[in-house]
Design a protein around this motif. Structure first.
Motif, PDB file in Angstrom:
ATOM      1  N   UNK A 139       0.677  -1.139   0.002  1.00  0.00           N
ATOM      2  CA  UNK A 139      -0.039   0.018   0.135  1.00  0.00           C
ATOM      3  C   UNK A 139       0.832   1.307  -0.116  1.00  0.00           C
ATOM      4  N   UNK A 140       2.169   1.054  -0.031  1.00  0.00           N
ATOM      5  CA  UNK A 140       3.082   2.384  -0.051  1.00  0.00           C
ATOM      6  C   UNK A 140       2.977   3.096  -1.269  1.00  0.00           C
ATOM      7  N   UNK A 141       3.196   4.336  -1.166  1.00  0.00           N
ATOM      8  CA  UNK A 141       3.381   5.017  -2.725  1.00  0.00           C
ATOM      9  C   UNK A 141       4.615   4.762  -2.947  1.00  0.00           C
ATOM     10  N   UNK A 142       4.627   5.041  -4.364  1.00  0.00           N
ATOM     11  CA  UNK A 142       6.162   4.590  -5.278  1.00  0.00           C
ATOM     12  C   UNK A 142       6.637   5.885  -6.053  1.00  0.00           C
ATOM     13  N   UNK A 143       7.890   5.732  -6.132  1.00  0.00           N
ATOM     14  CA  UNK A 143       8.599   6.691  -7.390  1.00  0.00           C
ATOM     15  C   UNK A 143       9.043   5.845  -8.238  1.00  0.00           C
ATOM     16  N   UNK A 144       8.715   5.970  -9.528  1.00  0.00           N
ATOM     17  CA  UNK A 144       9.112   5.296 -10.637  1.00  0.00           C
ATOM     18  C   UNK A 144      10.486   6.011 -11.338  1.00  0.00           C
ATOM     19  N   UNK A 145      11.680   5.438 -11.624  1.00  0.00           N
ATOM     20  CA  UNK A 145      12.614   5.740 -12.122  1.00  0.00           C
ATOM     21  C   UNK A 145      13.068   4.996 -13.313  1.00  0.00           C
ATOM     22  N   UNK A 146      13.074   5.499 -14.310  1.00  0.00           N
ATOM     23  CA  UNK A 146      13.207   4.784 -15.561  1.00  0.00           C
ATOM     24  C   UNK A 146      14.285   5.257 -16.494  1.00  0.00           C
ATOM     25  N   UNK A 147      15.056   4.231 -17.033  1.00  0.00           N
ATOM     26  CA  UNK A 147      16.058   4.596 -18.329  1.00  0.00           C
ATOM     27  C   UNK A 147      15.351   4.300 -19.397  1.00  0.00           C
ATOM     28  N   UNK A 148      15.460   5.251 -20.634  1.00  0.00           N
ATOM     29  CA  UNK A 148      15.201   4.827 -21.930  1.00  0.00           C
ATOM     30  C   UNK A 148      13.906   4.218 -21.974  1.00  0.00           C
ATOM     31  N   UNK A 149      13.858   2.874 -22.668  1.00  0.00           N
ATOM     32  CA  UNK A 149      12.383   2.438 -22.793  1.00  0.00           C
ATOM     33  C   UNK A 149      11.761   2.160 -21.184  1.00  0.00           C
ATOM     34  N   UNK A 150      12.427   2.089 -20.353  1.00  0.00           N
ATOM     35  CA  UNK A 150      11.763   1.964 -18.935  1.00  0.00           C
ATOM     36  C   UNK A 150      11.287   3.281 -18.480  1.00  0.00           C
ATOM     37  N   UNK A 151      11.861   4.363 -18.914  1.00  0.00           N
ATOM     38  CA  UNK A 151      11.425   5.719 -18.669  1.00  0.00           C
ATOM     39  C   UNK A 151       9.932   5.871 -19.493  1.00  0.00           C
TER      40      UNK A 151
END
Length: 305
Positions: A139-151
């Protein structure tokens, strides 16, 4: 095939939108796609420490988590580029986990995760990401950090999951209209390295990549009033492509600016000494951007938005 191209810059650019680690650009034939079944509830599962394989929608997904949850701070989830795996981001994860709970995972078709049954789209990769977040963040909030296609995947996912995604960091993310950008920058009549590059990239975006992901162009949708940091490369390596390189470089820069439409709290910066792999060339720049977004997301949560 990538391996048949001798020009070094084309070897780099062939998979510019997906990451430079793809072994070939011809891919596998597309099979009939089966929609993913919903992932099973995992709220009572023990926290992952180290690397572990979990089951999401009936598929084995390789996940790595480290660091302890920090009070009032989101869980950071790293998304690798195409042709890479979670191991490529291990050093960044280790750095960040000194302060935060940080997880990463191999998407289907990447690293040690299962192969996809057939062609994938953003909805399918999103369902796998949701299953991973259910397991590693609960249930915790998240920060997504993506490179290239991951972004690109992170940016497509966030608008539909504003209840969960409270911050984004895009590290030289694939632009939202990369197919159109390539078609405009390199005409169909182009020959030599540029012509081969055009054909290979268009094939990649049509699904001929290890993840069998069809990378469709689309508009940038709002992900709410969350902190977003877009970090683009500073070394203009795309310009090395004969004749059409400057156009590609300008299109890439414009694509990075487009991602600012994700939020009114968006910020664009340049990693001056980096090529495409910002978190490798300048890991401190990547780590600071992720830390800033995580801290800002925590402040917003404390202040109620």
């Amino acid at each position: 095939m990538l391996g048949k191209i001798k020009t070094p810059v084309v070897a780099v650019l062939c998979c510019v939108g997906l990451g430079a680690g793809v072994a070939g650009c011809d891919g596998d034939a597309m099979d009939n796609w089966d929609p993913f079944a919903p992932s099973s509830p995992t709220s009572g599962a023990a926290a992952i420490s180290g690397t572990e394989k979990i089951t999401v929608a009936g598929r084995s997904v390789n996940v790595s988590c480290s660091g302890e949850p920090a009070k009032d701070r989101p869980v950071v989830v790293l998304l690798h580029g195409g042709g890479d795996g979670l191991d490529k981001m291990a050093a960044l994860q280790r750095t960040l986990s000194a302060k935060d709970r940080v997880c990463s995972y191999d998407r289907l078709g990447a690293g040690a995760s299962d192969q996809p049954d057939g062609p994938q789209d953003f909805a399918g990769t999103g369902r796998i990401l949701t299953g991973v977040l259910d397991r590693v963040a609960g249930d915790h909030p998240v920060v997504l950090a993506g490179h290239s296609l991951g972004g690109l995947i992170a940016a497509r996912y966030a608008p539909d999951h504003q209840d969960r995604v409270k911050g984004l960091v895009l590290l030289d993310a694939t632009p939202p209209t990369m197919t159109n950008d390539i078609e405009k920058a390199i005409p169909e009549t182009a020959e030599g390295p540029a012509g081969e590059l055009r054909a290979q990239n268009l094939a990649i975006f049509q699904g001929r990549n290890p993840e069998k992901l069809v990378v469709a162009d689309g508009e940038v949708r709002s992900a709410g009033d969350i902190p977003v940091e877009v970090v683009r490369h500073g070394k203009p390596y795309l310009e090395a492509l004969p004749e059409y390189g400057p156009r590609l470089e300008r299109a890439w820069a414009a694509g990075q600016r487009k991602w600012l439409a994700l939020s009114s709290r968006g910020r664009l910066s340049t990693a001056a000494d980096s090529g495409h792999y910002i978190y490798v060339d300048q890991p401190d720049v990547a780590a600071r951007a992720i830390d800033r977004v995580t801290a800002e997301a925590a402040r917003q949560a404390t202040q109620g938005g």
